[in-house]
Scaffold this active site. Structure first.
Site, PDB file in Angstrom:
ATOM      1  N   GLY A 213      -9.241   3.080  10.646  1.00 16.89           N
ATOM      2  CA  GLY A 213      -9.619   1.709  10.325  1.00 16.89           C
ATOM      3  C   GLY A 213      -9.571   1.342   8.856  1.00 16.89           C
ATOM      4  O   GLY A 213     -10.063   0.276   8.475  1.00 16.89           O
ATOM      5  N   THR A 214      -8.946   2.172   8.015  1.00 19.74           N
ATOM      6  CA  THR A 214      -8.923   1.841   6.584  1.00 19.74           C
ATOM      7  C   THR A 214      -8.126   0.570   6.296  1.00 19.74           C
ATOM      8  O   THR A 214      -8.516  -0.232   5.446  1.00 19.74           O
ATOM      9  CB  THR A 214      -8.354   2.996   5.740  1.00 19.74           C
ATOM     10  OG1 THR A 214      -7.112   3.430   6.307  1.00 19.74           O
ATOM     11  CG2 THR A 214      -9.308   4.165   5.684  1.00 19.74           C
ATOM     12  N   GLY A 215      -7.011   0.370   7.003  1.00 19.26           N
ATOM     13  CA  GLY A 215      -6.221  -0.838   6.783  1.00 19.26           C
ATOM     14  C   GLY A 215      -6.969  -2.088   7.195  1.00 19.26           C
ATOM     15  O   GLY A 215      -6.968  -3.101   6.475  1.00 19.26           O
ATOM     16  N   CYS A 216      -7.624  -2.028   8.353  1.00 19.89           N
ATOM     17  CA  CYS A 216      -8.443  -3.155   8.822  1.00 19.89           C
ATOM     18  C   CYS A 216      -9.555  -3.448   7.821  1.00 19.89           C
ATOM     19  O   CYS A 216      -9.819  -4.605   7.468  1.00 19.89           O
ATOM     20  CB  CYS A 216      -9.073  -2.832  10.174  1.00 19.89           C
ATOM     21  SG  CYS A 216      -7.929  -2.361  11.479  1.00 19.89           S
TER      22      CYS A 216
ATOM     23  N   LYS B 128       0.845  -1.196   0.000  1.00 22.00           N
ATOM     24  CA  LYS B 128       0.000   0.000   0.000  1.00 22.00           C
ATOM     25  C   LYS B 128       0.882   1.248   0.000  1.00 22.00           C
ATOM     26  O   LYS B 128       1.706   1.431   0.891  1.00 22.00           O
ATOM     27  CB  LYS B 128      -0.918  -0.017   1.217  1.00 22.00           C
ATOM     28  CG  LYS B 128      -1.865  -1.218   1.233  1.00 22.00           C
ATOM     29  CD  LYS B 128      -2.766  -1.243   2.446  1.00 22.00           C
ATOM     30  CE  LYS B 128      -2.002  -1.435   3.734  1.00 22.00           C
ATOM     31  NZ  LYS B 128      -2.878  -1.628   4.905  1.00 22.00           N
TER      32      LYS B 128
ATOM     33  N   THR C  28     -10.160   8.539   8.244  1.00 21.89           N
ATOM     34  CA  THR C  28      -9.562   7.325   7.675  1.00 21.89           C
ATOM     35  C   THR C  28      -9.268   6.270   8.741  1.00 21.89           C
ATOM     36  O   THR C  28      -8.508   5.335   8.493  1.00 21.89           O
ATOM     37  CB  THR C  28      -8.260   7.677   6.937  1.00 21.89           C
ATOM     38  OG1 THR C  28      -7.358   8.320   7.864  1.00 21.89           O
ATOM     39  CG2 THR C  28      -8.519   8.610   5.766  1.00 21.89           C
TER      40      THR C  28
END
Length: 266
Positions: free
Chosen positions: A210-213, A176, A208
């Site tokens: 929690g975007t990775g989760c 990413k 943003t």
């Protein structure tokens, strides 16, 4: 069509934007039935992490046994593992239960910068867990930590690190590129079949959390429906972009708010 049962192995977020709570929302939004195994109880909100209570590794293993002995799990997402013994427990149970379609979100820092994985656990994660999983989703700081290398500053350096991570034994790597200082946010998918670039304009929102989760949970939920990781990544990223575009319609917290997981409904 067979219903999809998805498992998340992660820590909690009482504010609902990240961790187990975000994963279960994502599974539901994308039509998968969600199961969960909790690795850590995290006191956090949109402003940061206040405290972490790590679950005993034996109890993490017991939760995994409860799920795998009873429920057909079609796909799994792994998030926060906190410490070495929990990484070991999860790696051992994945091997014992022959778990497939595993997405590992290499969670090391919260959005606020608070640490979520002990430094000593990184080597264990690299050696014990990476060779067992289907896809890892590191951002640039996480990739650097896994490789014990400097943070990639250019897209070419990002490519080199993605190839090095793939060589560690997992089936695929989604690097990413959100930390690159570009108008667009380039992500690169590395598989045994080749490499693929995904790029989209950055969504103009500060919310943003929690975007990775959420992305890793979406990848897990969607993988059983697609023939390749490329197709899976394309749909997951499009869905996340829509969730980010609607994030400002929510009114959650005083800090970095969550994405809107149910943007298609309300």
């Amino acid at each position: 069509m067979q219903r999809i049962n998805a498992l998340t192995i992660a820590g909690t977020d009482p504010s609902g934007g990240a961790g187990i709570q975000a994963d279960l929302k994502t599974f539901s939004a994308l039509g998968a039935y969600g199961c969960s195994v909790i690795t850590a109880l995290v006191a956090q909100n949109t402003c940061g992490v206040q405290s972490v209570y790590r679950i005993e590794p034996d109890f993490v293993a017991a939760q995994l046994d409860s799920v795998f002995s009873d429920v057909r799990i079609d796909t799994t997402k792994i998030g926060m593992l906190a410490e070495t013994d929990i990484v070991e427990a999860v790696a051992e149970r994945l091997q014992r239960h022959h778990v497939r379609n595993v997405v590992l979100d290499t969670v090391m820092l919260a959005k606020s910068g608070d640490p979520l994985l002990s430094p000593s656990a990184i080597e264990t994660l690299r050696v014990r867990l990476l060779p067992q999983v289907s896809l890892i989703t590191p951002n640039l700081p996480e990739a650097a930590a896994l490789l014990d290398a400097p943070h990639a500053r250019t897209e070419q350096e990002m490519l080199a690190q993605g190839r090095a991570l793939l060589a560690m034994g997992c089936e695929a790597v989604l690097m990413k590129g959100g930390h690159l200082e570009d108008a667009q946010s380039p992500d690169w998918l590395f598989t045994r079949e080749g490499e693929q670039r995904f790029s989209a304009p950055r969504v103009n929102t500060k919310n943003t959390h929690g975007t990775g989760c959420t992305l890793s949970a979406a990848l897990a939920a969607l993988r059983p429906r697609h023939r390749s990781w490329g197709e899976t990544v394309n749909e997951a990223k499009a869905w996340l972009s829509a969730a980010l575009a609607q994030a400002d319609t929510l009114e959650v917290g005083k800090g970095i708010g969550p994405v809107h997981h149910f943007h298609a409904w309300w």
